[in-house]
Design an enzyme around this catalytic site. Sequence first.
Site, mmCIF file in Angstrom:
data_model
loop_
_atom_site.group_PDB
_atom_site.id
_atom_site.type_symbol
_atom_site.label_atom_id
_atom_site.label_comp_id
_atom_site.label_asym_id
_atom_site.label_seq_id
_atom_site.Cartn_x
_atom_site.Cartn_y
_atom_site.Cartn_z
ATOM 1 N N LYS A 6 15.131 -27.032 1.644
ATOM 2 C CA LYS A 6 16.511 -27.181 2.112
ATOM 3 C C LYS A 6 17.203 -28.318 1.368
ATOM 4 C CE LYS A 6 15.743 -25.319 6.716
ATOM 5 N NZ LYS A 6 16.692 -24.199 6.679
ATOM 6 N N LYS B 103 3.105 -19.503 4.986
ATOM 7 C CA LYS B 103 2.508 -19.946 6.235
ATOM 8 C C LYS B 103 2.190 -18.703 7.071
ATOM 9 C CE LYS B 103 5.834 -20.462 9.863
ATOM 10 N NZ LYS B 103 6.600 -21.253 10.790
ATOM 11 N N GLU C 145 15.760 -23.708 18.371
ATOM 12 C CA GLU C 145 16.161 -22.336 18.048
ATOM 13 C C GLU C 145 16.732 -21.679 19.301
ATOM 14 O OE1 GLU C 145 13.156 -20.430 15.043
ATOM 15 O OE2 GLU C 145 12.012 -21.380 16.625
ATOM 16 N N ASP D 154 6.503 -24.392 2.267
ATOM 17 C CA ASP D 154 7.091 -24.738 3.553
ATOM 18 C C ASP D 154 8.587 -24.742 3.287
ATOM 19 O OD1 ASP D 154 8.335 -26.089 5.683
ATOM 20 O OD2 ASP D 154 6.403 -26.940 6.261
ATOM 21 N N HIS D 155 9.257 -23.708 3.762
ATOM 22 C CA HIS D 155 10.642 -23.529 3.300
ATOM 23 C C HIS D 155 11.556 -24.670 3.766
ATOM 24 C CE1 HIS D 155 11.060 -21.464 7.204
ATOM 25 N NE2 HIS D 155 12.318 -21.830 7.133
ATOM 26 N N LYS E 46 11.911 -22.601 21.356
ATOM 27 C CA LYS E 46 12.656 -21.342 21.250
ATOM 28 C C LYS E 46 13.529 -21.165 22.482
ATOM 29 C CE LYS E 46 9.695 -18.802 18.166
ATOM 30 N NZ LYS E 46 10.735 -18.799 17.124
ATOM 31 N N HIS F 150 6.307 -27.628 9.628
ATOM 32 C CA HIS F 150 7.690 -28.034 9.341
ATOM 33 C C HIS F 150 8.000 -29.451 9.841
ATOM 34 C CE1 HIS F 150 8.124 -23.968 8.180
ATOM 35 N NE2 HIS F 150 8.246 -23.471 9.379
ATOM 36 N N ASP G 115 2.924 -23.201 14.990
ATOM 37 C CA ASP G 115 3.957 -22.494 14.238
ATOM 38 C C ASP G 115 4.995 -23.444 13.633
ATOM 39 O OD1 ASP G 115 5.087 -19.955 13.417
ATOM 40 O OD2 ASP G 115 6.744 -20.380 14.787
ATOM 41 N N ARG H 163 0.815 -1.230 0.000
ATOM 42 C CA ARG H 163 0.000 0.000 0.000
ATOM 43 C C ARG H 163 0.841 1.270 0.000
ATOM 44 N NH1 ARG H 163 -3.356 -1.438 5.177
ATOM 45 N NH2 ARG H 163 -1.196 -1.939 5.657
HETATM 46 P P1 NAP Z 1 5.281 -7.655 7.244
HETATM 47 O O1 NAP Z 1 6.707 -7.304 7.466
HETATM 48 O O2 NAP Z 1 4.262 -7.144 8.227
HETATM 49 O O3 NAP Z 1 4.882 -7.142 5.790
HETATM 50 C C1 NAP Z 1 3.575 -7.152 5.329
HETATM 51 C C2 NAP Z 1 3.553 -6.606 3.923
HETATM 52 O O4 NAP Z 1 2.211 -6.617 3.440
HETATM 53 C C3 NAP Z 1 4.044 -5.177 3.801
HETATM 54 O O5 NAP Z 1 4.723 -5.026 2.578
HETATM 55 C C4 NAP Z 1 2.740 -4.393 3.785
HETATM 56 O O6 NAP Z 1 2.965 -3.138 3.189
HETATM 57 C C5 NAP Z 1 1.868 -5.320 2.954
HETATM 58 N N1 NAP Z 1 0.436 -5.128 3.160
HETATM 59 C C6 NAP Z 1 -0.235 -5.089 4.339
HETATM 60 N N2 NAP Z 1 -1.553 -4.863 4.119
HETATM 61 C C7 NAP Z 1 -1.721 -4.778 2.777
HETATM 62 C C8 NAP Z 1 -2.837 -4.545 1.923
HETATM 63 N N3 NAP Z 1 -4.080 -4.353 2.424
HETATM 64 N N4 NAP Z 1 -2.649 -4.510 0.601
HETATM 65 C C9 NAP Z 1 -1.398 -4.690 0.072
HETATM 66 N N5 NAP Z 1 -0.304 -4.904 0.829
HETATM 67 C C10 NAP Z 1 -0.450 -4.949 2.163
HETATM 68 O O7 NAP Z 1 5.062 -9.221 7.170
HETATM 69 P P2 NAP Z 1 6.143 -10.336 6.771
HETATM 70 O O8 NAP Z 1 6.926 -10.679 7.988
HETATM 71 O O9 NAP Z 1 6.867 -9.904 5.562
HETATM 72 O O10 NAP Z 1 5.213 -11.591 6.485
HETATM 73 C C11 NAP Z 1 4.437 -11.714 5.307
HETATM 74 C C12 NAP Z 1 3.747 -13.089 5.322
HETATM 75 O O11 NAP Z 1 4.740 -14.102 5.347
HETATM 76 C C13 NAP Z 1 2.887 -13.332 6.554
HETATM 77 O O12 NAP Z 1 1.812 -14.165 6.199
HETATM 78 C C14 NAP Z 1 3.822 -14.099 7.490
HETATM 79 O O13 NAP Z 1 3.120 -14.916 8.399
HETATM 80 C C15 NAP Z 1 4.573 -14.930 6.485
HETATM 81 N N6 NAP Z 1 5.894 -15.364 6.939
HETATM 82 C C16 NAP Z 1 6.841 -14.467 7.300
HETATM 83 C C17 NAP Z 1 8.103 -14.901 7.699
HETATM 84 C C18 NAP Z 1 9.179 -13.931 8.070
HETATM 85 O O14 NAP Z 1 10.300 -14.397 8.354
HETATM 86 N N7 NAP Z 1 8.932 -12.626 8.079
HETATM 87 C C19 NAP Z 1 8.373 -16.276 7.740
HETATM 88 C C20 NAP Z 1 7.380 -17.177 7.352
HETATM 89 C C21 NAP Z 1 6.159 -16.709 6.951
HETATM 90 P P3 NAP Z 1 1.939 -1.891 3.398
HETATM 91 O O15 NAP Z 1 1.665 -1.823 4.864
HETATM 92 O O16 NAP Z 1 2.655 -0.729 2.841
HETATM 93 O O17 NAP Z 1 0.730 -2.247 2.613
#
Ligand code: NAP
Length: 488
Positions: free
Chosen positions: A182, A148, A216, A177-178, A335, A240, A235, A51
């Site tokens: 691996k 996930k 972890e 599922d990363h 953890k 995993h 989680d 956004r």
């Molecule tokens: P994050 O840092 O909170 O990022 C969320 C992203 O979504 C931002 O780019 C945000 O940008 C965008 N967003 C939010 N609302 C939106 C909307 N209405 N329309 C369009 N874009 C929108 O989250 P993340 O950690 O990257 O995680 C993303 C997904 O991957 C989640 O489902 C999380 O559970 C999963 N995941 C993450 C990790 C990790 O290591 N981070 C690992 C495994 C899985 P704006 O706010 O500018 O829109």
Amino acid sequence: MVSRVIPVDPFDLVIFGGTGDLARRKILPGLFRRYCAGQMPKDARVVGAARAEMDDADYRSMVGEAIVEFSVRSDVDQGKLTAFLENLSYVAIDARGENGWSELAQHMRRKVVRAFYFSVAPGLFGDLAERLNNHGLTDDDSRIVVEKPFGRDLSSARQLNQDLAAFFDEGQIYRIDHYLGKETVQNLMAVRFGNMLFEPLWNSQFVDHIQITVAETVGVGGRGEYYDKSGAMRDMVQNHLMQLLCLIAMEPPARFDPDAVRDEKLKVIRALEPVEPHHIVRGQYDADPTDPENLPNYRTAVENPTSKTESFIALKTHIANWRWAGTPFYLRTGKRLVARSSEISIVFKDTPHSIFGEEAGRHRNVLSIRLQPNEGIKLGVTIKEPGPGGMRLIDVPLDMTFADALGPDGAENVDAYERLIMDVIRGNQTLFMRGDEVEAAWAWTDPIIEGWTNRGDVPKPYDSHSAGPDAAAQLMRRDDRDWREVTP
Ligand code: NAP
């Protein structure tokens, strides 16, 4: 040994959530590495979408900084980085609104692979799928990648599957599922099904038990709010550890193709026995009084002083089929443990009779598959201790650590995300979870979690930087077994 890189076809990849943590830490640095390896075609295009208002130049600059910050290698080639960033653009888009969608539709090419990575909260998956469809972006060349958590129970996972199935065929949906990306996990299949040596022993007649540990050292970090609603079972175990268990336990698929592999994994999940309450230990980390960093305990970290969510789990389960009847599978994850270590251990039975007498002690072959750190596979074998003085037995590892066996190029540490994204572009779903697998995993998990809620179960405290609650060790000792040490 030099690894072979086969370039993929031209593609347009849209990363919804392209400014988020996952995109900056994993997806974009991974793409850059594939670009450097020569796997991304010159005319591949990557579109960040979120956004926040920004132009292409702002986005490229943000991604460039992220790649430098999160690259595995310290020496990022600036020339290559500049060239890679030229393939990037940005569209400000709202998954729940109309803003940006026409612009995205105009930008996308036809007749190339079109991949849409949903790196956003799962609550937005349905909205994204619907809008992609409304804007004519769901043809046979399009596919979506979802992260996930895929649901928090069976009913929410079913709903998500239905939301996606309304607009995409199962063959277009890539549930990541990363762990499956691996190198060692794939090597596990190569070792099992590419050698005559192991498969004849791969059953309850010869295997005493199997241990899967994902330990972890980190705590919940900045994910406290999410994690406290989830816990280790949702989680880590439901996805995993379950996937690792499936790869160990499944029957040989007829072919190494997506449905043959996933059919076999599904059979394993469906054959899992319900877990008895006394075969599960839940834990929650305390602070470590000797910790110079003075890191907070779990409840402080998640800002919930009465939290009953587990940051550790150890359990014993069985698979009710001919191959595994009577062989326990012990799973453990947590953890703030003593070391970061993910390992699968196949512990074989004692020899039927020891010709060396009781004083030789107990020696068992253990095949250990290490996922992180230091990916590799070791087979523990018993040999004579060298030197004079009689027959004393010792256990030594036959080491198949990839860096040693294949040299630095052969063992190139391709991150799971890079491999999986390239699989998406190639259209290979083997290493992605199918919808029915995810649902079956929740169907096994739900009664366990419901049991805790109904009984008001409270997790046992454990010291940070330990191996978890003592009760987890007792879970094994009751069966005259021990967990393998958690070592870095
Ligand atoms: P994050 O840092 O909170 O990022 C969320 C992203 O979504 C931002 O780019 C945000 O940008 C965008 N967003 C939010 N609302 C939106 C909307 N209405 N329309 C369009 N874009 C929108 O989250 P993340 O950690 O990257 O995680 C993303 C997904 O991957 C989640 O489902 C999380 O559970 C999963 N995941 C993450 C990790 C990790 O290591 N981070 C690992 C495994 C899985 P704006 O706010 O500018 O829109």
